[in-house]
Design a protein around this motif. Structure first.
Motif, PDB file in Angstrom:
ATOM      1  N   LYS A 205       0.832  -1.206   0.000  1.00 17.18           N
ATOM      2  CA  LYS A 205       0.000   0.000   0.000  1.00 17.18           C
ATOM      3  C   LYS A 205       0.868   1.258   0.000  1.00 17.18           C
ATOM      4  O   LYS A 205       0.611   2.199  -0.764  1.00 17.18           O
ATOM      5  N   TRP A 206       1.888   1.275   0.859  1.00 16.01           N
ATOM      6  CA  TRP A 206       2.785   2.426   0.904  1.00 16.01           C
ATOM      7  C   TRP A 206       3.380   2.690  -0.472  1.00 16.01           C
ATOM      8  O   TRP A 206       3.431   3.815  -0.934  1.00 16.01           O
ATOM      9  N   ASN A 207       3.871   1.632  -1.091  1.00 20.92           N
ATOM     10  CA  ASN A 207       4.522   1.777  -2.390  1.00 20.92           C
ATOM     11  C   ASN A 207       3.540   2.295  -3.439  1.00 20.92           C
ATOM     12  O   ASN A 207       3.883   3.171  -4.228  1.00 20.92           O
ATOM     13  N   THR A 208       2.331   1.751  -3.451  1.00 24.01           N
ATOM     14  CA  THR A 208       1.320   2.186  -4.417  1.00 24.01           C
ATOM     15  C   THR A 208       1.014   3.670  -4.234  1.00 24.01           C
ATOM     16  O   THR A 208       0.977   4.429  -5.214  1.00 24.01           O
ATOM     17  N   LYS A 209       0.829   4.095  -2.998  1.00 24.94           N
ATOM     18  CA  LYS A 209       0.522   5.502  -2.726  1.00 24.94           C
ATOM     19  C   LYS A 209       1.689   6.407  -3.153  1.00 24.94           C
ATOM     20  O   LYS A 209       1.471   7.447  -3.772  1.00 24.94           O
ATOM     21  N   LYS A 210       2.896   6.006  -2.821  1.00 22.74           N
ATOM     22  CA  LYS A 210       4.068   6.804  -3.214  1.00 22.74           C
ATOM     23  C   LYS A 210       4.160   6.907  -4.741  1.00 22.74           C
ATOM     24  O   LYS A 210       4.459   7.972  -5.277  1.00 22.74           O
ATOM     25  N   LYS A 211       3.904   5.792  -5.409  1.00 21.12           N
ATOM     26  CA  LYS A 211       3.971   5.748  -6.867  1.00 21.12           C
ATOM     27  C   LYS A 211       2.970   6.724  -7.492  1.00 21.12           C
ATOM     28  O   LYS A 211       3.234   7.338  -8.523  1.00 21.12           O
ATOM     29  N   LEU A 212       1.804   6.874  -6.839  1.00 21.27           N
ATOM     30  CA  LEU A 212       0.749   7.764  -7.323  1.00 21.27           C
ATOM     31  C   LEU A 212       0.903   9.188  -6.777  1.00 21.27           C
ATOM     32  O   LEU A 212       0.008  10.016  -6.938  1.00 21.27           O
TER      33      LEU A 212
ATOM     34  N   THR B 123      -3.148   4.568   8.423  1.00 23.70           N
ATOM     35  CA  THR B 123      -4.111   5.609   8.763  1.00 23.70           C
ATOM     36  C   THR B 123      -4.768   5.282  10.107  1.00 23.70           C
ATOM     37  O   THR B 123      -5.267   4.177  10.304  1.00 23.70           O
ATOM     38  N   GLY B 124      -4.698   6.263  11.021  1.00 22.10           N
ATOM     39  CA  GLY B 124      -5.309   6.082  12.338  1.00 22.10           C
ATOM     40  C   GLY B 124      -4.391   5.474  13.384  1.00 22.10           C
ATOM     41  O   GLY B 124      -4.787   5.281  14.524  1.00 22.10           O
ATOM     42  N   TYR B 125      -3.150   5.150  13.013  1.00 20.00           N
ATOM     43  CA  TYR B 125      -2.195   4.532  13.936  1.00 20.00           C
ATOM     44  C   TYR B 125      -0.880   5.295  13.903  1.00 20.00           C
ATOM     45  O   TYR B 125      -0.441   5.746  12.850  1.00 20.00           O
ATOM     46  N   LYS B 126      -0.264   5.381  15.069  1.00 17.91           N
ATOM     47  CA  LYS B 126       1.056   6.001  15.179  1.00 17.91           C
ATOM     48  C   LYS B 126       2.078   4.889  15.415  1.00 17.91           C
ATOM     49  O   LYS B 126       1.726   3.771  15.765  1.00 17.91           O
ATOM     50  N   TRP B 127       3.351   5.210  15.235  1.00 19.94           N
ATOM     51  CA  TRP B 127       4.403   4.206  15.424  1.00 19.94           C
ATOM     52  C   TRP B 127       4.412   3.651  16.852  1.00 19.94           C
ATOM     53  O   TRP B 127       4.850   2.521  17.062  1.00 19.94           O
ATOM     54  N   ASN B 128       3.941   4.428  17.824  1.00 21.27           N
ATOM     55  CA  ASN B 128       3.914   3.924  19.203  1.00 21.27           C
ATOM     56  C   ASN B 128       2.629   3.150  19.504  1.00 21.27           C
ATOM     57  O   ASN B 128       2.357   2.821  20.645  1.00 21.27           O
ATOM     58  N   GLU B 129       1.844   2.837  18.483  1.00 21.51           N
ATOM     59  CA  GLU B 129       0.604   2.077  18.642  1.00 21.51           C
ATOM     60  C   GLU B 129       0.616   0.781  17.824  1.00 21.51           C
ATOM     61  O   GLU B 129      -0.405   0.321  17.339  1.00 21.51           O
ATOM     62  N   LEU B 130       1.786   0.192  17.701  1.00 17.54           N
ATOM     63  CA  LEU B 130       1.899  -1.009  16.863  1.00 17.54           C
ATOM     64  C   LEU B 130       1.166  -2.204  17.450  1.00 17.54           C
ATOM     65  O   LEU B 130       0.719  -3.085  16.712  1.00 17.54           O
ATOM     66  N   GLY B 131       1.014  -2.238  18.775  1.00 16.85           N
ATOM     67  CA  GLY B 131       0.215  -3.303  19.386  1.00 16.85           C
ATOM     68  C   GLY B 131      -1.237  -3.218  18.939  1.00 16.85           C
ATOM     69  O   GLY B 131      -1.867  -4.232  18.623  1.00 16.85           O
TER      70      GLY B 131
END
Length: 170
Positions: A65-72, A81-89
């Motif tokens: 998904k990241w790659n597709t969005k970057k490509k576009l 979306t809706g999550y931060k790096w400190n919310e990986l759990g």
């Protein structure tokens, strides 16, 4: 295995670690895959083998998904979306929920398909695109892929081996 520093090493790391993980998964009795008796990705939680496979699919799909969005040239919400790096759990819990209706064999098929798509993505990229250009903050695309594929595959394999030993599964 050392951290990959180029396209070929990344491809090898993913193929090698996934192959070893796949071998471990193939020896798990399906009736054991829904029992939440593995330490979860969030503190003080338990997960099943199915949850673990769902987690791996979820991260792989995020990479795509990241790659597709970057490509576009679209904005990417890292990690999701809706999550931060400190919310990986919490994000792990989302992945469990996303795939909760799938049985073990379906999950393994989805994981295999995701791995193949990631390998195809890598094949399309040059070494410069993967390792010589910052892609997210200071991280290269190759490193971001490795963080979310080869490394977790190796970690999951270790968890499964420990779980098999604890549950007398040969």
């Amino acid at each position: 295995m050392a951290i990959p520093t180029n396209k070929e090493e990344l491809q090898t790391a993913i193929k090698t670690n996934y192959s070893k993980l796949k071998k471990e998964l193939s020896k798990i009795p399906e009736e054991s895959t829904t029992i939440p008796n593995l330490h979860g990705h969030a503190k003080d939680t338990l997960m099943s083998i199915n949850n673990l496979v769902s987690y791996l699919i979820g991260w792989g799909e995020l990479v795509l998904k990241w790659n597709t969005k970057k490509k576009l040239n679209e904005a990417v919400d890292f990690p999701e979306t809706g999550y931060k790096w400190n919310e990986l759990g919490k994000l792990a819990q989302k992945f469990y929920k996303d795939y909760e209706k799938d049985d073990f064999n379906t999950l393994c098929t989805k994981l295999n398909n995701t791995v193949q798509k990631i390998l195809s993505l890598i094949e399309e990229k040059s070494n410069t695109e993967l390792y010589e250009t910052a892609w997210y903050e200071k991280w290269t695309l190759g490193r971001m892929i490795q963080f979310n594929t080869a490394s977790p595959y190796n970690n999951a394999r270790g968890r499964i081996r420990k779980w098999k030993k604890e549950n007398n599964i040969l």
